[in-house]
Design a protein around this motif. Structure first.
Motif, PDB file in Angstrom:
ATOM      1  N   LEU A 127       4.038  -2.429   1.319  1.00 31.77           N
ATOM      2  CA  LEU A 127       2.948  -1.463   1.514  1.00 31.77           C
ATOM      3  C   LEU A 127       3.140  -0.210   0.660  1.00 31.77           C
ATOM      4  O   LEU A 127       2.169   0.339   0.120  1.00 31.77           O
ATOM      5  CB  LEU A 127       2.847  -1.080   2.994  1.00 31.77           C
ATOM      6  CG  LEU A 127       2.357  -2.186   3.938  1.00 31.77           C
ATOM      7  CD1 LEU A 127       2.415  -1.718   5.383  1.00 31.77           C
ATOM      8  CD2 LEU A 127       0.932  -2.610   3.573  1.00 31.77           C
ATOM      9  N   ALA A 128       4.373   0.240   0.526  1.00 33.67           N
ATOM     10  CA  ALA A 128       4.636   1.422  -0.294  1.00 33.67           C
ATOM     11  C   ALA A 128       4.346   1.157  -1.765  1.00 33.67           C
ATOM     12  O   ALA A 128       3.890   2.047  -2.491  1.00 33.67           O
ATOM     13  CB  ALA A 128       6.088   1.870  -0.124  1.00 33.67           C
ATOM     14  N   ASP A 129       4.596  -0.064  -2.219  1.00 39.69           N
ATOM     15  CA  ASP A 129       4.346  -0.424  -3.620  1.00 39.69           C
ATOM     16  C   ASP A 129       2.876  -0.723  -3.892  1.00 39.69           C
ATOM     17  O   ASP A 129       2.439  -0.707  -5.055  1.00 39.69           O
ATOM     18  CB  ASP A 129       5.180  -1.641  -4.016  1.00 39.69           C
ATOM     19  CG  ASP A 129       6.615  -1.269  -4.385  1.00 39.69           C
ATOM     20  OD1 ASP A 129       6.837  -0.107  -4.790  1.00 39.69           O
ATOM     21  OD2 ASP A 129       7.509  -2.123  -4.250  1.00 39.69           O
ATOM     22  N   THR A 130       2.090  -1.009  -2.843  1.00 41.33           N
ATOM     23  CA  THR A 130       0.690  -1.374  -3.050  1.00 41.33           C
ATOM     24  C   THR A 130      -0.296  -0.348  -2.489  1.00 41.33           C
ATOM     25  O   THR A 130      -1.422  -0.244  -2.975  1.00 41.33           O
ATOM     26  CB  THR A 130       0.389  -2.742  -2.404  1.00 41.33           C
ATOM     27  OG1 THR A 130       0.754  -2.710  -1.016  1.00 41.33           O
ATOM     28  CG2 THR A 130       1.170  -3.844  -3.106  1.00 41.33           C
ATOM     29  N   ARG A 131       0.128   0.418  -1.481  1.00 43.32           N
ATOM     30  CA  ARG A 131      -0.789   1.383  -0.852  1.00 43.32           C
ATOM     31  C   ARG A 131      -0.415   2.832  -1.135  1.00 43.32           C
ATOM     32  O   ARG A 131      -1.258   3.723  -1.032  1.00 43.32           O
ATOM     33  CB  ARG A 131      -0.822   1.157   0.668  1.00 43.32           C
ATOM     34  CG  ARG A 131      -1.341  -0.212   1.087  1.00 43.32           C
ATOM     35  CD  ARG A 131      -2.807  -0.380   0.740  1.00 43.32           C
ATOM     36  NE  ARG A 131      -3.298  -1.685   1.206  1.00 43.32           N
ATOM     37  CZ  ARG A 131      -3.366  -2.773   0.456  1.00 43.32           C
ATOM     38  NH1 ARG A 131      -2.951  -2.716  -0.807  1.00 43.32           N
ATOM     39  NH2 ARG A 131      -3.837  -3.906   0.932  1.00 43.32           N
ATOM     40  N   LEU A 150       0.595   6.181  -8.921  1.00 47.21           N
ATOM     41  CA  LEU A 150      -0.835   6.214  -9.250  1.00 47.21           C
ATOM     42  C   LEU A 150      -1.106   5.596 -10.613  1.00 47.21           C
ATOM     43  O   LEU A 150      -2.056   4.823 -10.781  1.00 47.21           O
ATOM     44  CB  LEU A 150      -1.336   7.661  -9.204  1.00 47.21           C
ATOM     45  CG  LEU A 150      -1.362   8.324  -7.823  1.00 47.21           C
ATOM     46  CD1 LEU A 150      -1.733   9.793  -7.925  1.00 47.21           C
ATOM     47  CD2 LEU A 150      -2.328   7.592  -6.881  1.00 47.21           C
ATOM     48  N   VAL A 151      -0.261   5.922 -11.589  1.00 43.90           N
ATOM     49  CA  VAL A 151      -0.441   5.352 -12.928  1.00 43.90           C
ATOM     50  C   VAL A 151      -0.226   3.847 -12.897  1.00 43.90           C
ATOM     51  O   VAL A 151      -0.942   3.078 -13.550  1.00 43.90           O
ATOM     52  CB  VAL A 151       0.515   6.026 -13.943  1.00 43.90           C
ATOM     53  CG1 VAL A 151       0.494   5.292 -15.280  1.00 43.90           C
ATOM     54  CG2 VAL A 151       0.127   7.476 -14.148  1.00 43.90           C
ATOM     55  N   SER A 152       0.761   3.394 -12.124  1.00 44.88           N
ATOM     56  CA  SER A 152       1.022   1.951 -12.038  1.00 44.88           C
ATOM     57  C   SER A 152      -0.136   1.206 -11.400  1.00 44.88           C
ATOM     58  O   SER A 152      -0.281   0.000 -11.583  1.00 44.88           O
ATOM     59  CB  SER A 152       2.317   1.692 -11.262  1.00 44.88           C
ATOM     60  OG  SER A 152       2.118   1.907  -9.872  1.00 44.88           O
ATOM     61  N   ARG A 153      -0.997   1.927 -10.659  1.00 40.96           N
ATOM     62  CA  ARG A 153      -2.171   1.326 -10.029  1.00 40.96           C
ATOM     63  C   ARG A 153      -3.447   1.607 -10.810  1.00 40.96           C
ATOM     64  O   ARG A 153      -4.549   1.316 -10.345  1.00 40.96           O
ATOM     65  CB  ARG A 153      -2.336   1.829  -8.599  1.00 40.96           C
ATOM     66  CG  ARG A 153      -1.119   1.701  -7.713  1.00 40.96           C
ATOM     67  CD  ARG A 153      -0.607   0.288  -7.602  1.00 40.96           C
ATOM     68  NE  ARG A 153      -1.539  -0.593  -6.908  1.00 40.96           N
ATOM     69  CZ  ARG A 153      -1.307  -1.878  -6.685  1.00 40.96           C
ATOM     70  NH1 ARG A 153      -0.191  -2.434  -7.122  1.00 40.96           N
ATOM     71  NH2 ARG A 153      -2.202  -2.617  -6.045  1.00 40.96           N
ATOM     72  N   GLY A 154      -3.324   2.213 -11.994  1.00 40.09           N
ATOM     73  CA  GLY A 154      -4.491   2.482 -12.830  1.00 40.09           C
ATOM     74  C   GLY A 154      -5.249   3.747 -12.479  1.00 40.09           C
ATOM     75  O   GLY A 154      -6.353   3.975 -12.985  1.00 40.09           O
ATOM     76  N   ARG A 155      -4.671   4.594 -11.640  1.00 41.09           N
ATOM     77  CA  ARG A 155      -5.345   5.838 -11.217  1.00 41.09           C
ATOM     78  C   ARG A 155      -4.798   7.019 -12.020  1.00 41.09           C
ATOM     79  O   ARG A 155      -4.243   7.968 -11.499  1.00 41.09           O
ATOM     80  CB  ARG A 155      -5.143   6.027  -9.710  1.00 41.09           C
ATOM     81  CG  ARG A 155      -5.793   4.919  -8.892  1.00 41.09           C
ATOM     82  CD  ARG A 155      -5.173   4.740  -7.514  1.00 41.09           C
ATOM     83  NE  ARG A 155      -5.315   5.908  -6.659  1.00 41.09           N
ATOM     84  CZ  ARG A 155      -4.825   5.981  -5.425  1.00 41.09           C
ATOM     85  NH1 ARG A 155      -4.159   4.931  -4.912  1.00 41.09           N
ATOM     86  NH2 ARG A 155      -4.986   7.078  -4.710  1.00 41.09           N
ATOM     87  N   ALA A 170       3.730  -5.736 -15.479  1.00 40.31           N
ATOM     88  CA  ALA A 170       3.385  -6.058 -14.094  1.00 40.31           C
ATOM     89  C   ALA A 170       1.882  -6.071 -13.893  1.00 40.31           C
ATOM     90  O   ALA A 170       1.341  -6.931 -13.199  1.00 40.31           O
ATOM     91  CB  ALA A 170       4.037  -5.050 -13.148  1.00 40.31           C
ATOM     92  N   ARG A 171       1.166  -5.117 -14.519  1.00 41.43           N
ATOM     93  CA  ARG A 171      -0.290  -5.082 -14.356  1.00 41.43           C
ATOM     94  C   ARG A 171      -0.933  -6.295 -15.022  1.00 41.43           C
ATOM     95  O   ARG A 171      -1.884  -6.872 -14.498  1.00 41.43           O
ATOM     96  CB  ARG A 171      -0.866  -3.798 -14.936  1.00 41.43           C
ATOM     97  CG  ARG A 171      -2.365  -3.690 -14.664  1.00 41.43           C
ATOM     98  CD  ARG A 171      -2.993  -2.491 -15.319  1.00 41.43           C
ATOM     99  NE  ARG A 171      -2.585  -1.261 -14.686  1.00 41.43           N
ATOM    100  CZ  ARG A 171      -3.066  -0.062 -15.043  1.00 41.43           C
ATOM    101  NH1 ARG A 171      -3.938   0.030 -16.026  1.00 41.43           N
ATOM    102  NH2 ARG A 171      -2.643   1.017 -14.427  1.00 41.43           N
ATOM    103  N   ALA A 195      11.918  -1.439 -11.806  1.00 42.30           N
ATOM    104  CA  ALA A 195      10.669  -0.869 -12.299  1.00 42.30           C
ATOM    105  C   ALA A 195       9.843  -0.283 -11.157  1.00 42.30           C
ATOM    106  O   ALA A 195      10.003  -0.659  -9.996  1.00 42.30           O
ATOM    107  CB  ALA A 195       9.854  -1.948 -13.020  1.00 42.30           C
ATOM    108  N   THR A 196       8.922   0.628 -11.495  1.00 36.46           N
ATOM    109  CA  THR A 196       8.090   1.302 -10.509  1.00 36.46           C
ATOM    110  C   THR A 196       7.343   0.305  -9.629  1.00 36.46           C
ATOM    111  O   THR A 196       7.239   0.479  -8.413  1.00 36.46           O
ATOM    112  CB  THR A 196       7.056   2.202 -11.213  1.00 36.46           C
ATOM    113  OG1 THR A 196       7.728   3.028 -12.154  1.00 36.46           O
ATOM    114  CG2 THR A 196       6.299   3.050 -10.217  1.00 36.46           C
TER     115      THR A 196
END
Length: 511
Positions: free
Chosen positions: A99-103, A234-239, A277-278, A452-453
């Motif tokens: 959850l911490a890595d995805t949310r 945020l960057v790893s999630r595209g934000r 990863a993305r 990695a992040t």
């Protein structure tokens, strides 16, 4: 096309990321934002999160000897209750890591801190073994998130050159937690008032201790409501735009300016391993099962897998002493300083095995004054060690410091078998627990550097599963193992420290 190398020093597959990028990496952007008030404030808040875990664990070790006569606990039940929180952490660490890595780090931290304080406080209403076991297990489930996620959160607000140092400074609050529960325990348990609620329930000072011990978690949860999300997450999630706004705020606060006009960063880019990863996960619109697999699979591949296994063994060793021996420490001190036990010329093993079959099994329904004193001394030692190690980490890398701490913990464990002075025994126990406990921080610092992040919180959470399982098994069995063969038990624990020290040589150097 040339290949790039991520900050962890792990190789990147040739099919992915070119060396030339547009924009700044997060680490470069953090460097330009400066180091100052933001990092110090987040280090304190992260430290208090670490403190909440210590409060719940060490606080329980102080409460158990006092509560056992009211609730009729056997030695086995005391061991299980002491380890139940670790069992809760073990069962939930994987979920919280996912959850911490995805949310998000900050989102998970604030909610789990509130949940920890809730279940920690209502533990005071337990009426027997079963109810207290369930409540402490649920407390462990909730405290698992701040126990691991906070390392990723703080690490991603600091540059690699300062990361281990800031994590070490934050860990000082673990020692503060030990001092805190010792002082409030000493103070509250000195009273003998009783509020009779019903024929079957009396509210005594040891019940109040549950509430007081969990107050820092509640206050910390409030503080995290005002904290930003990790820009690297945020960057790893595209934000990227959200991340850039947070970094601009960091720049303004650290530099004391009203605007971010002087901040050079205008666009952010992914680190190479996060870009990979993305690509592998696409746009994120995948099922839960596939998402969990994608989060976990990189950790199960070489060379990550080797490093992950080593870190798991490290956690197993550190928690066996910090979580297992640490739980029994107040009980052991009670018996060492009991009037019939403090006889010069006896080793700790002789004292614990003085009747051949009984020692820890004996019911002592109050804590000796020396118990609080030496528990508090171990906290002071943790604080001093935290400051010293934090200063040294500017000159000595975290890998070397890990080797040193494991080795010293093993040496103290060996020395325990030959010392006969009760006060010296207490100090050696404190030193072994403190040095082994600090290895938990150093192992997490190593993992923040290595992974990695995208999978960092997951990796730390998974490694904590093995550590907490070790702590649970040790807290359940150590009391009885010390009775059956104290010398071999101490040698086994010390040997485990030396094995952990040797395995550290196989970890990669910090880049």
């Amino acid at each position: 096309m040339e290949t790039a190398t991520p900050h962890s020093g792990l190789p990147v597959q040739e099919t992915t990321v070119p060396k030339a990028h547009i924009g700044h990496s997060i680490d470069d952007a953090l460097e330009l934002a400066g180091f100052g008030k933001v990092q110090i404030c987040l280090s304190i808040l992260s430290g208090v999160s670490m403190m909440t875990v210590v409060n719940e664990a060490v606080g329980m070790s102080i409460i158990l000897p006092v509560s056992q006569c009211d609730l009729q606990f056997s030695a086995w039940e005391k061991g299980i209750l002491g380890g139940s929180m670790l069992l809760g952490i073990m069962f939930s660490s994987y979920l919280w890591g996912y959850l911490a890595d995805t949310r998000g780090r900050q989102l998970i931290l604030k909610y789990t801190l509130f949940a920890t304080s809730f279940f920690g406080a209502i533990s005071c209403l337990a009426t027997g073994f079963e109810s207290l076991l369930v409540l402490r297990f649920l407390t462990g489930v909730c405290v698992a998130a701040p126990a691991s996620t906070v390392y990723a959160y703080l690490g991603e607000f600091t540059t690699p050159s300062r990361r281990s140092q800031m994590l070490s400074f934050a860990s000082v609050w673990g020692g503060v937690g030990i001092v805190y529960v010792s002082l409030v325990g000493w103070w509250i348990l000195s009273y003998d008032w009783v509020f009779v609620i019903s024929d079957s329930f009396e509210f005594k000072p040891w019940r109040l201790l549950f509430i007081v011990n969990t107050l820092p978690a509640f206050l910390n949860g409030i503080a995290f409501c005002f904290c930003p999300e990790s820009p690297k997450f945020l960057v790893s999630r595209g934000r990227n735009e959200e991340a850039l706004e947070i970094l601009k705020t960091v720049y303004k606060i650290n530099n004391g300016t009203d605007n971010a006009d002087g901040y050079e960063v205008t666009t952010l880019r992914l680190d190479p391993e996060d870009a990979i990863a993305r690509e592998q996960n696409g746009d994120g619109s995948i099922g839960l099962f596939k998402s969990v697999v994608n989060q976990t699979s990189p950790i199960m591949k070489l060379p990550y897998l080797v490093y992950f296994i080593i870190c798991c063994v490290h956690n197993i060793g550190a928690f066996a002493i910090y979580g297992g021996l640490g739980l029994w420490f107040p009980d052991i001190m009670n018996h060492i300083f009991a009037s019939d036990a403090t006889v010069q010329g006896k080793t700790v093993c002789t004292i614990l095995q003085r009747n051949g079959t009984q020692a820890i099994e004996v019911e002592l329904c109050s804590d000796e004054t020396e118990t609080f004193l030496y528990t508090m001394i171990s906290g002071v030692m943790s604080i001093i060690q935290g400051f010293v190690v934090s200063l040294l980490l500017g000159k000595v890398n975290v890998k070397t410091m890990t080797i040193f701490n494991f080795s010293i913990a093993g040496i103290w464990g060996i020395a325990l078998q030959f010392v006969t002075n009760s006060y010296a025994v207490a100090i050696l126990f404190c030193l072994e627990i403190v040095f082994a406990g600090y290895c938990v921080v150093l192992v997490n610092a190593n993992m923040v550097d290595i992974f990695a992040t995208k999978v960092r919180a997951m990796a730390i959470g998974m490694a904590h599963i093995f550590g907490r399982l070790s702590g649970f098994v040790a807290s359940t069995l150590l009391g009885h193992l010390m009775l059956q063969n104290c010398e071999i038990t101490l040698i086994m624990l010390a040997s485990l420290m030396f094995v952990c020290s040797i395995l550290t040589f196989f970890l990669p150097k910090k880049q």
